[in-house]
Enzyme design. Structure first.
Site, PDB file in Angstrom:
ATOM      1  N   ASP A 514      86.664 -68.318 -36.364  1.00 17.02           N
ATOM      2  CA  ASP A 514      86.538 -69.809 -35.892  1.00 17.02           C
ATOM      3  C   ASP A 514      87.508 -70.306 -37.204  1.00 17.02           C
ATOM      4  O   ASP A 514      87.534 -70.332 -37.912  1.00 17.02           O
ATOM      5  CB  ASP A 514      84.578 -70.555 -35.658  1.00 17.02           C
ATOM      6  CG  ASP A 514      84.850 -71.075 -34.986  1.00 17.02           C
ATOM      7  OD1 ASP A 514      85.953 -71.581 -34.105  1.00 17.02           O
ATOM      8  OD2 ASP A 514      84.219 -72.075 -34.127  1.00 17.02           O
ATOM      9  N   ASP A 584      84.341 -74.956 -26.085  1.00 15.87           N
ATOM     10  CA  ASP A 584      82.521 -75.016 -26.307  1.00 15.87           C
ATOM     11  C   ASP A 584      82.398 -75.773 -25.246  1.00 15.87           C
ATOM     12  O   ASP A 584      81.060 -75.312 -25.597  1.00 15.87           O
ATOM     13  CB  ASP A 584      82.872 -76.329 -27.603  1.00 15.87           C
ATOM     14  CG  ASP A 584      83.440 -75.573 -29.147  1.00 15.87           C
ATOM     15  OD1 ASP A 584      83.356 -74.250 -29.444  1.00 15.87           O
ATOM     16  OD2 ASP A 584      83.384 -76.453 -30.237  1.00 15.87           O
TER      17      ASP A 584
HETATM   18  C1  GLA Z   1      82.412 -74.672 -33.486  1.00 18.25           C
HETATM   19  C2  GLA Z   1      82.447 -73.426 -32.120  1.00 18.25           C
HETATM   20  C3  GLA Z   1      81.059 -72.985 -32.040  1.00 18.25           C
HETATM   21  C4  GLA Z   1      80.683 -72.816 -33.155  1.00 18.25           C
HETATM   22  C5  GLA Z   1      79.870 -73.317 -34.730  1.00 18.25           C
HETATM   23  C6  GLA Z   1      79.274 -73.338 -34.975  1.00 18.25           C
HETATM   24  O1  GLA Z   1      82.050 -75.834 -32.862  1.00 18.25           O
HETATM   25  O2  GLA Z   1      83.558 -73.627 -31.327  1.00 18.25           O
HETATM   26  O3  GLA Z   1      81.172 -72.138 -30.550  1.00 18.25           O
HETATM   27  O4  GLA Z   1      80.551 -71.468 -33.666  1.00 18.25           O
HETATM   28  O5  GLA Z   1      81.769 -73.713 -34.623  1.00 18.25           O
HETATM   29  O6  GLA Z   1      79.723 -74.447 -36.392  1.00 18.25           O
END
Ligand code: GLA
Length: 828
Positions: A514, A584
């Protein structure tokens, strides 16, 4: 095919031609990029369209046989010699001047290298190359001794992504008219996919200079009546298609976030007005880079459109010492005369065959489930294992522990950088958890965010100088965190060691990488003052270097990159990670648009999708678990919701989905993708996947809003065999009777109450009764399905219901399965 005829070069793929020409002055120019045209031994003089005089106020390049650089179709234009459009190159020499005029010096043609990762010789353009064909005149010239060029001394330069295994390559070597500076422009040809790539490398054999701007590709296209299509967006609303006519002057889309960003994907299309999915001329351009970028158009007053892309020149200034070289990221582009659909299919094939890691080209992806939206930070080993057991029971294959597993990470204020398990949550460490998950018969995956550092972390306490920030200012945080200085090789080495240890410890089958903030306070403690403006590019190279080391050592880990969803979704990342977390946002009402936009360039196997909760955690919109699945199934599929609080109805539906997805996994992930209706143009998105080999297909129909008394609808399929007979049937579809409220009493043999205490009966029935909807099967030949279309049953209109009525609603969907019939085996 790459052919040279005198001063003309013809690069031809199966359906397209790129024709270049070297003018008598030495300036290279573009004569044609478009549909393939017949090769001619005598070249293409008819394509030269010069003014026979210098028009009006323009500047003559030289007095003898003068022409103006402003009116030609340049390849990598400089500045200071009469081209007033946006330059592709801006240099500053040690005398402070900046005129940039690159002229033909030499060329190479590399045939069928077949290598996965081709680079031209890095020491000297005169180096011999086993499978290259060189211009013989300049071969002699290049035998004179020249100062050696050192391999790029920049950490990570070797890891810069570039398309794999080109069929042939033309390398043009240009030299600055006065300075000892060489520009190598390489055009890679990928004939079967009809894609071309362009890579530029600047080699300094003279005194130190500064690069202020270096684009990866520049083409001055003939004809200026184009529509401009791009993918714009933001967090949870990525890759929305926007289209408008190209105005006179400059149009630019870009990112300055140290990531390619969701604001504007590093991709654009030029389409002739009226171009649709199946008709019209269009061409697409993609930058294979994950950092700051700019994609520019300039419609000139002489009827051309300059299209160029490269590293954003904001905050960019690169010192290039004597004997050093600089490689710009690669760009790739393609032309289609058969509309946007054909263009996308070319890009999809190209990305699968020449961009993503070869190991993942044909490997189907496991069906995973992820802890994030199920538990967020609130878990321990027991809760994780309960979730894992439930996932296993429902048929899922890989369990991902998302954020929150490492020391002290109970919310997003701390701990990034400290990649060891939190012993309170996971007493047996990450290895203990991974073993227990595997014992359940599941694969194991883990979340990391390597490029980040929390101010509240052991790593920050021991190495504050590793964070990007200014010593003079209070840093501005994003998600309470700072970015690590990936330009510093010690940081990259540290991360490499840390992650290596982690991977050896828990042997993940899958890693989610990420990146959750954009840059601020761009100051590096590692770089000298004179190189601070190199930080952006060096950051990106550092990320690539880390990715390269880890993917070289652990090639079997399925790597999914992510940046708060799709904030770094580009072909550069895809070079290392075969799939990226698309957004997301898992609400299908939003997702159909995001996935639809994404499909313009990216194949569905690159764009991971999950079934989320109801209501959606991003929009609070309600949608059925069927629609959430239908949308997410056009991708590597995952589930990301609390599987333990599913209603009995949803649980049964999910078991069926898992079985259906596994049965058609190959098709869902690798079938040829056709966009049959656009949610940006109407109320539906309709997608078709088809495999020519097996004659199977899947059609997904998505409706955004329920209209009262809707019109009759049909779907015209694409890409089928006209003479083949197919059956098309609805994938099992069930309604929850709660949908009907009191109306259900019209269809049940007994009466129930929909609300109040007596509504309990309604709830019990809804939990246990799968109300079948639309069990339809028709057979038809391919030509009928493509020309006349598959006729959908009318939707519910408030009057009556039977099994020939489609009950849809806001954000609703159907899947239809297509199967070629073996007519020989049919009973006569
Ligand atoms: C980001 C990612 C999510 C999740 C969060 C965790 O927002 O896009 O899918 O993994 O971080 O903190």
């Amino acid at each position: 095919m790459i052919a040279k005829h005198g001063s003309y070069f013809h690069l031809a793929s199966h359906n397209s031609s790129l024709i270049l020409h070297i003018r008598d002055s030495g300036h290279p120019e573009l004569l044609h990029f478009g549909a393939r045209i017949r090769d001619r031994e005598d070249g293409f003089p008819g394509l030269i369209q010069d003014f026979s005089f210098i028009p009006g106020i323009e500047t003559a390049y030289s007095e003898d046989g003068g022409f103006s650089l402003q009116t030609i179709s340049a390849l990598m234009p400089g500045s200071g010699k009469g081209d007033y459009r946006l330059p592709a190159l801006e240099l500053e020499y040690d005398d402070g001047s900046s005129i940039c005029d690159f002229l033909y010096h030499d060329h190479r043609i590399y045939r069928n290298s077949g290598r996965e990762h081709t680079r031209e010789p890095s020491h000297s353009h005169a180096d011999s190359h086993a499978d290259s064909v060189s211009n013989s005149d300049s071969q002699a010239a290049s035998q004179s001794p020249e100062p050696a060029v050192s391999p790029e001394p920049v950490p990570g330069a070797r890891a810069l992504p570039m398309p794999r295994a080109p069929g042939e390559t033309l390398e043009l070597i240009l030299k600055e008219a006065v300075h000892q500076v060489f520009l190598h422009i390489s055009y890679d040809l990928f004939p079967e996919t009809d894609v071309f790539a362009c890579r530029c490398r600047l080699v300094n054999r003279g005194r130190e200079l500064h690069i202020h701007r270096i684009m990866s590709m520049n083409l001055d296209l003939s004809g200026d009546d184009w529509d401009f299509i791009s993918l714009e967006g933001k967090w949870i609303r990525e890759k929305h298609i926007q289209r408008s006519p190209v105005p006179r002057g400059r149009t630019s889309i870009s990112s300055r976030r140290f990531a390619s960003g969701a604001d504007h994907n590093p991709f654009l299309i030029l389409a002739s007005p009226g171009t649709g999915e199946t008709e019209g001329e269009c061409m697409g351009f993609s930058l294979m880079y994950s950092g700051n970028h700019e994609m520019n158009l300039e419609r000139s007053e002489y009827g051309q459109v300059r299209v160029q892309c490269g590293i954003h020149d904001h905050d960019f200034r690169w010192r290039l010492g004597e004997g050093e070289q600089f490689s710009a990221p690669a760009a790739f582009f393609s032309f289609s005369s058969g509309g946007l659909g054909a263009l996308s299919i070319r890009f999809h094939r190209f990305i699968r065959e020449h961009v993503i890691p070869p190991r993942w080209r044909n490997r189907t992806r496991p069906l995973l489930f992820n802890s994030w939206e199920a538990l967020y930070f609130d878990f321990d080993e027991t809760r994780l294992l309960q979730l894992a057991k439930k996932g296993k029971k429902l048929g899922m294959e890989l369990f991902v522990v998302d954020d929150g597993w490492f020391q002290g990470r109970n919310d997003d204020h701390s701990s990034l950088g400290d990649w060891v398990a939190d012993s309170k949550k996971l007493p047996g460490g990450i290895q203990g958890l991974s073993r227990k998950v595997r014992k359940l018969g599941l694969q194991f995956g883990i979340w990391i965010e390597p490029e980040m550092i929390s101010p509240d972390s052991d790593l920050y306490r021991s190495h504050p100088e590793w964070a990007i920030s200014s010593p003079l200012r209070e840093p501005s945080l994003g998600r309470h965190q700072l970015m690590l200085d990936m330009s510093n090789p010690r940081v990259v080495d540290h991360l490499h060691q840390t992650l290596r240890t982690l991977f050896l410890d828990c042997e993940p089958d899958y890693v989610k990488w990420d990146m959750n903030r954009s840059i601020s306070d761009p100051v590096s403690a590692h770089l000298p003052a004179s190189r601070q403006k190199e930080l952006g590019h060096r950051y990106t190279l550092g990320v690539y270097e880390l990715l390269k080391r880890l993917t070289d050592e652990f090639p079997d880990i399925l790597l999914e990159t992510c940046a708060s969803g799709g904030n770094r979704f580009d072909a550069g990342m895809l070079f290392y990670s075969p799939q990226i977390w698309t957004s997301d946002n898992t609400d299908p009402g939003s997702r159909v648009k995001i996935q639809h936009g994404s499909s313009l360039l990216y194949p569905q196997h690159c764009a991971a999708a999950h079934v989320g909760s109801d209501p959606s955690h991003q929009t609070l919109r309600n949608s059925s678990v069927s629609t959430r699945f239908h949308c997410a199934a056009f991708a590597p599929l995952g589930y990301e919701l609390d599987l333990q609080s599913l209603s009995p109805f949803d649980e049964k539906i999910i078991s069926g989905q898992v079985a259906l997805y596994k049965e058609h996994r190959e098709l869902f992930q690798f079938g040829t993708f056709h966009r049959l209706a656009s949610p940006f143009e109407g109320n539906t998105a309709v997608w078709q996947l088809y495999s020519e080999e097996t004659g199977t297909g899947i059609v997904g129909y998505f409706q955004l809003h329920q209209e009262a008394s809707p019109v009759r609808e049909r779907i015209r399929l694409r890409g089928l065999d006209p003479g083949k007979k197919y059956t098309i049937r609805t994938a099992p579809h069930f309604l929850n009777i709660l949908r009907f409220g009191e109306l259900i009493n019209g269809y049940l043999p007994f009466k129930v109450k929909a609300s109040g205490l007596r509504g309990l009966a309604h709830k019990v029935i809804s939990d246990n009764y799968l109300f079948p909807a639309e069990t339809r099967e028709v057979s038809a030949y391919g030509d009928e399905l493509m020309e006349a279309g598959f006729r959908l049953w009318p939707q519910f209109t408030g009057t009556g219901y039977n099994d020939r009525v489609r009950i849809m609603g806001d954000v609703s969907s159907r899947l239809y399965i297509l199967q070629a019939v073996d007519e020989a085996a049919e009973p006569g």
